[in-house]
Scaffold this motif. Structure first.
Motif, mmCIF file in Angstrom:
data_model
loop_
_atom_site.group_PDB
_atom_site.id
_atom_site.type_symbol
_atom_site.label_atom_id
_atom_site.label_comp_id
_atom_site.label_asym_id
_atom_site.label_seq_id
_atom_site.Cartn_x
_atom_site.Cartn_y
_atom_site.Cartn_z
ATOM 1 N N ASP A 1 -0.385 -21.894 17.290
ATOM 2 C CA ASP A 1 -1.213 -22.872 16.596
ATOM 3 C C ASP A 1 -2.061 -22.178 15.530
ATOM 4 O OD1 ASP A 1 -3.443 -21.732 17.790
ATOM 5 O OD2 ASP A 1 -3.679 -23.301 19.277
ATOM 6 N N GLY A 2 -2.858 -22.973 14.830
ATOM 7 C CA GLY A 2 -3.597 -22.446 13.689
ATOM 8 C C GLY A 2 -4.482 -21.260 14.019
ATOM 9 N N LEU A 3 -5.249 -21.348 15.097
ATOM 10 C CA LEU A 3 -6.146 -20.256 15.466
ATOM 11 C C LEU A 3 -5.351 -19.017 15.873
ATOM 12 C CD1 LEU A 3 -8.905 -19.059 16.061
ATOM 13 C CD2 LEU A 3 -8.818 -20.158 18.316
ATOM 14 N N ALA B 1 -5.594 -15.546 13.921
ATOM 15 C CA ALA B 1 -6.073 -14.399 14.701
ATOM 16 C C ALA B 1 -5.104 -13.227 14.588
ATOM 17 C CB ALA B 1 -6.249 -14.802 16.158
ATOM 18 N N ALA B 2 -3.818 -13.505 14.654
ATOM 19 C CA ALA B 2 -2.825 -12.442 14.548
ATOM 20 C C ALA B 2 -2.782 -11.864 13.140
ATOM 21 C CB ALA B 2 -1.452 -12.973 14.949
ATOM 22 N N ASP B 3 -2.883 -12.720 12.132
ATOM 23 C CA ASP B 3 -2.794 -12.256 10.748
ATOM 24 C C ASP B 3 -4.032 -11.466 10.328
ATOM 25 O OD1 ASP B 3 -0.348 -13.457 10.567
ATOM 26 O OD2 ASP B 3 -1.055 -15.227 9.465
ATOM 27 N N GLN B 4 -5.199 -11.891 10.796
ATOM 28 C CA GLN B 4 -6.448 -11.271 10.364
ATOM 29 C C GLN B 4 -6.951 -10.199 11.326
ATOM 30 O OE1 GLN B 4 -7.631 -11.967 7.364
ATOM 31 N NE2 GLN B 4 -6.045 -13.521 7.058
ATOM 32 N N GLY B 5 -6.329 -10.074 12.483
ATOM 33 C CA GLY B 5 -6.715 -9.040 13.426
ATOM 34 C C GLY B 5 -7.943 -9.338 14.251
ATOM 35 N N TYR C 1 -17.899 -16.906 14.900
ATOM 36 C CA TYR C 1 -17.266 -15.588 14.832
ATOM 37 C C TYR C 1 -18.053 -14.654 13.917
ATOM 38 C CZ TYR C 1 -13.690 -12.045 14.994
ATOM 39 O OH TYR C 1 -13.028 -10.871 15.220
ATOM 40 N N ALA C 2 -18.623 -15.197 12.850
ATOM 41 C CA ALA C 2 -19.430 -14.372 11.954
ATOM 42 C C ALA C 2 -20.661 -13.830 12.678
ATOM 43 C CB ALA C 2 -19.856 -15.196 10.741
ATOM 44 N N ILE C 3 -21.175 -14.587 13.633
ATOM 45 C CA ILE C 3 -22.367 -14.156 14.376
ATOM 46 C C ILE C 3 -21.999 -13.220 15.522
ATOM 47 C CG2 ILE C 3 -24.318 -14.956 15.763
ATOM 48 C CD1 ILE C 3 -24.163 -17.604 14.227
ATOM 49 N N GLY C 4 -20.920 -13.547 16.238
ATOM 50 C CA GLY C 4 -20.619 -12.795 17.450
ATOM 51 C C GLY C 4 -19.181 -12.373 17.608
ATOM 52 N N GLY C 5 -18.461 -12.193 16.529
ATOM 53 C CA GLY C 5 -17.072 -11.752 16.613
ATOM 54 C C GLY C 5 -16.961 -10.345 17.177
ATOM 55 N N THR C 6 -15.905 -10.082 17.930
ATOM 56 C CA THR C 6 -15.749 -8.785 18.591
ATOM 57 C C THR C 6 -14.986 -7.773 17.743
ATOM 58 O OG1 THR C 6 -13.770 -9.629 19.708
ATOM 59 C CG2 THR C 6 -15.867 -9.762 20.906
ATOM 60 N N THR C 7 -14.499 -8.180 16.584
ATOM 61 C CA THR C 7 -13.824 -7.242 15.677
ATOM 62 C C THR C 7 -14.456 -7.353 14.300
ATOM 63 O OG1 THR C 7 -12.131 -8.893 15.147
ATOM 64 C CG2 THR C 7 -11.641 -7.342 16.921
ATOM 65 N N ASP C 8 -14.356 -6.304 13.554
ATOM 66 C CA ASP C 8 -14.958 -6.245 12.226
ATOM 67 C C ASP C 8 -13.910 -6.593 11.182
ATOM 68 O OD1 ASP C 8 -16.632 -5.852 10.128
ATOM 69 O OD2 ASP C 8 -16.579 -3.654 10.199
ATOM 70 N N VAL C 9 -13.914 -7.871 10.769
ATOM 71 C CA VAL C 9 -12.967 -8.333 9.750
ATOM 72 C C VAL C 9 -13.754 -9.101 8.690
ATOM 73 C CG1 VAL C 9 -11.032 -8.472 11.357
ATOM 74 C CG2 VAL C 9 -12.502 -10.455 11.021
ATOM 75 N N PRO C 10 -13.244 -9.179 7.462
ATOM 76 C CA PRO C 10 -13.930 -9.933 6.404
ATOM 77 C C PRO C 10 -14.013 -11.422 6.760
ATOM 78 C CG PRO C 10 -12.269 -8.468 5.475
ATOM 79 C CD PRO C 10 -12.049 -8.481 6.949
ATOM 80 N N ILE C 11 -15.228 -11.921 6.878
ATOM 81 C CA ILE C 11 -15.409 -13.315 7.284
ATOM 82 C C ILE C 11 -14.888 -14.276 6.225
ATOM 83 C CG2 ILE C 11 -17.139 -15.056 7.884
ATOM 84 C CD1 ILE C 11 -16.573 -12.975 10.034
ATOM 85 N N GLY C 12 -14.978 -13.881 4.957
ATOM 86 C CA GLY C 12 -14.471 -14.754 3.905
ATOM 87 C C GLY C 12 -12.991 -15.035 4.059
ATOM 88 N N LYS C 13 -12.235 -14.001 4.419
ATOM 89 C CA LYS C 13 -10.803 -14.208 4.629
ATOM 90 C C LYS C 13 -10.534 -15.086 5.845
ATOM 91 C CE LYS C 13 -9.165 -9.937 2.472
ATOM 92 N NZ LYS C 13 -8.383 -8.669 2.680
ATOM 93 N N VAL C 14 -11.329 -14.879 6.893
ATOM 94 C CA VAL C 14 -11.157 -15.704 8.096
ATOM 95 C C VAL C 14 -11.454 -17.164 7.781
ATOM 96 C CG1 VAL C 14 -11.983 -16.137 10.441
ATOM 97 C CG2 VAL C 14 -11.693 -13.782 9.640
ATOM 98 N N THR D 1 -11.345 -18.736 4.857
ATOM 99 C CA THR D 1 -10.314 -19.310 3.989
ATOM 100 C C THR D 1 -9.044 -19.632 4.769
ATOM 101 O OG1 THR D 1 -11.166 -18.067 2.093
ATOM 102 C CG2 THR D 1 -8.919 -18.909 1.941
ATOM 103 N N ALA D 2 -8.638 -18.705 5.633
ATOM 104 C CA ALA D 2 -7.417 -18.922 6.406
ATOM 105 C C ALA D 2 -7.595 -20.055 7.417
ATOM 106 C CB ALA D 2 -7.016 -17.633 7.118
ATOM 107 N N MET D 3 -8.730 -20.063 8.117
ATOM 108 C CA MET D 3 -8.968 -21.078 9.140
ATOM 109 C C MET D 3 -9.043 -22.476 8.530
ATOM 110 S SD MET D 3 -9.071 -20.101 12.340
ATOM 111 C CE MET D 3 -10.086 -21.364 13.115
ATOM 112 N N VAL D 4 -9.848 -22.627 7.505
ATOM 113 C CA VAL D 4 -9.999 -23.960 6.909
ATOM 114 C C VAL D 4 -8.700 -24.397 6.240
ATOM 115 C CG1 VAL D 4 -11.214 -25.292 5.139
ATOM 116 C CG2 VAL D 4 -12.490 -23.712 6.608
ATOM 117 N N GLY D 5 -8.016 -23.454 5.581
ATOM 118 C CA GLY D 5 -6.778 -23.822 4.902
ATOM 119 C C GLY D 5 -5.726 -24.381 5.844
ATOM 120 N N VAL D 6 -5.448 -23.674 6.937
ATOM 121 C CA VAL D 6 -4.411 -24.137 7.850
ATOM 122 C C VAL D 6 -4.872 -25.372 8.615
ATOM 123 C CG1 VAL D 6 -5.092 -22.722 9.836
ATOM 124 C CG2 VAL D 6 -2.699 -23.375 9.546
#
Length: 394
Positions: A311-313, A317-321, A173-186, A188-193
């Motif tokens: 599910d986790g993703l 996705a909904a929380d981070q946009g 997603y950091a390489i080819g994500g279609t929305t501009d969101v902070p990757i650090g937050k993504v 943290t959220a992805m690995v945490g859940v």
């Protein structure tokens, strides 16, 4: 963690598709050795008899993936299955098992984008299998040999493989994500859940591996070597009996021919010496039937009680946009879309029938794929071993 269409842009999706295709191609060659080698030797049959076992693993993973379990407030998770497949049938065959499951889910049930199929195979199949297999083998090498070690290593490997898969998705997603969101937050959220989801995955993997080891350790790729073979002395030389052989009838009074852990001075057994090549092996049919019935019950009945939370993703996705550009699935109009039967109004019957159809389709397609794999190896081996015709020069 089924990635839908629209999360990852086209160039990265294509690159992931190429990577996934290469991984599947390499896995086909490796699976021929796994299915025609150790597993075939364990069953005492040719590779064609092992294909249904690998197909069963794919169908079982499909069934268990329908069982979303709650992991946090408003979030659920489900089995990814890479660790389980790698331990049961080997890493190469495991990649193919997950690929078959993802293909069936995408085509029949509109679960996981079709343009994102390469992303899903890479993240849910290749990464989970490689991470789980590497950690599993390392733990087996470091810890004392035994069944408890295998189940403990299976737990740890499954636990780590899930957040590793989440991190791999975040990288894509950091390489080819279609929305501009902070990757650090993504991240943290992805690995945490997915650490929480990994605990559930680890428990399911440990229990499943332990159950199979309890009845047929010879069928578990990661448990080879647990069953100590019986050594007989036939014609003055030691012969290793088949691990699933019937009781020996060879005459022996030499205590050095005993199996480790037995009476050091057993009573001689009289009778003709057996032919190791003709020793009957236990059929894996009982394991296959039990596994298939279990998968059908899980998908056809237990799945009705699965958590309905995202599910986790989906939650991240909904929380981070990161789902703002998600596209409708190309198979959204499928009569089995969203794991239900079109025009069947009863949710329990609709979901149950869809699950049964999914298990049946996955075991059929998976067994067919693995049958073709072992047949190809047999054909190649026959061609290699065919006698050469001398040329005119002799």
């Amino acid at each position: 963690m089924h990635v839908p269409d629209g999360f990852i842009n086209a160039p990265v999706s294509v690159a992931a598709g190429v990577l996934a295709a290469g991984a599947v191609a390499v896995s086909l060659r490796g699976a021929r050795r796994e299915l025609s080698g150790g597993l075939a030797a364990a069953t005492g049959t040719g590779g064609e008899r092992t294909a249904p076992l690998a197909g069963l693993v794919a169908a079982f993973i499909f069934a268990v993936q329908m069982l979303n379990f709650p992991v946090a407030a408003g979030t659920s998770g489900h089995l990814l299955g890479g660790a389980l497949a790698a331990i049961l049938v080997g890493p190469w065959t495991g990649v193919l098992c997950i690929s078959v499951v993802l293909l069936m889910q995408g085509i029949l049930f509109a679960d996981g984008g079709l343009t994102a199929l390469g992303v899903n195979i890479t993240v849910m199949g290749v990464v989970t299998v490689l991470v789980a297999h590497g950690l599993f083998r390392a733990l087996l090498a470091l810890l004392p040999a035994g069944r408890r070690t295998v189940t403990a290593a299976a737990f740890a490997a499954a636990l780590v493989s899930v957040p590793a898969s989440a991190a791999a998705f975040t990288l894509l997603y950091a390489i080819g994500g279609t929305t501009d969101v902070p990757i650090g937050k993504v991240l943290t959220a992805m690995v945490g859940v997915h650490v929480l989801i990994g605990i559930g995955e680890a428990v399911i993997t440990m229990l499943t591996v332990g159950a199979v080891i309890a009845v047929r350790p010879d069928l578990v790729h990661g448990a080879r070597g647990l069953s100590t073979p019986l050594v007989l002395r036939v014609g003055g030389r030691p012969v290793e009996a088949a691990p699933t052989a019937t009781a020996p009838t060879a005459t022996t009074s030499d205590p050095t021919t005993r199996a480790p852990g037995t009476d050091p001075d057993p009573a001689p057994v009289t009778g003709p010496a057996p032919d190791p090549a003709s020793t009957p092996a236990r059929s894996p049919r009982a394991v296959w039937v039990t596994g298939l019935v279990t998968a059908l019950v899980l998908a056809g009945f237990v799945s009705f009680y699965a958590s309905a939370s995202p599910d986790g993703l989906e939650k991240v996705a909904a929380d981070q946009g990161i789902d703002r550009k998600v596209r409708e699935h190309a198979a959204a109009d499928s009569p089995l879309a969203d794991y239900g039967i079109e025009d069947v109004t009863d949710a329990r019957i609709s979901g149950g029938l869809a699950g049964v159809i999914g298990v049946a389709a996955t075991v059929a397609v998976g067994s067919g794929v693995f049958y073709a794999v072992v047949r190809r190896r047999r054909t190649d081996r026959g061609a290699d071993e065919s006698p050469r015709v001398p040329d005119a020069t002799g």
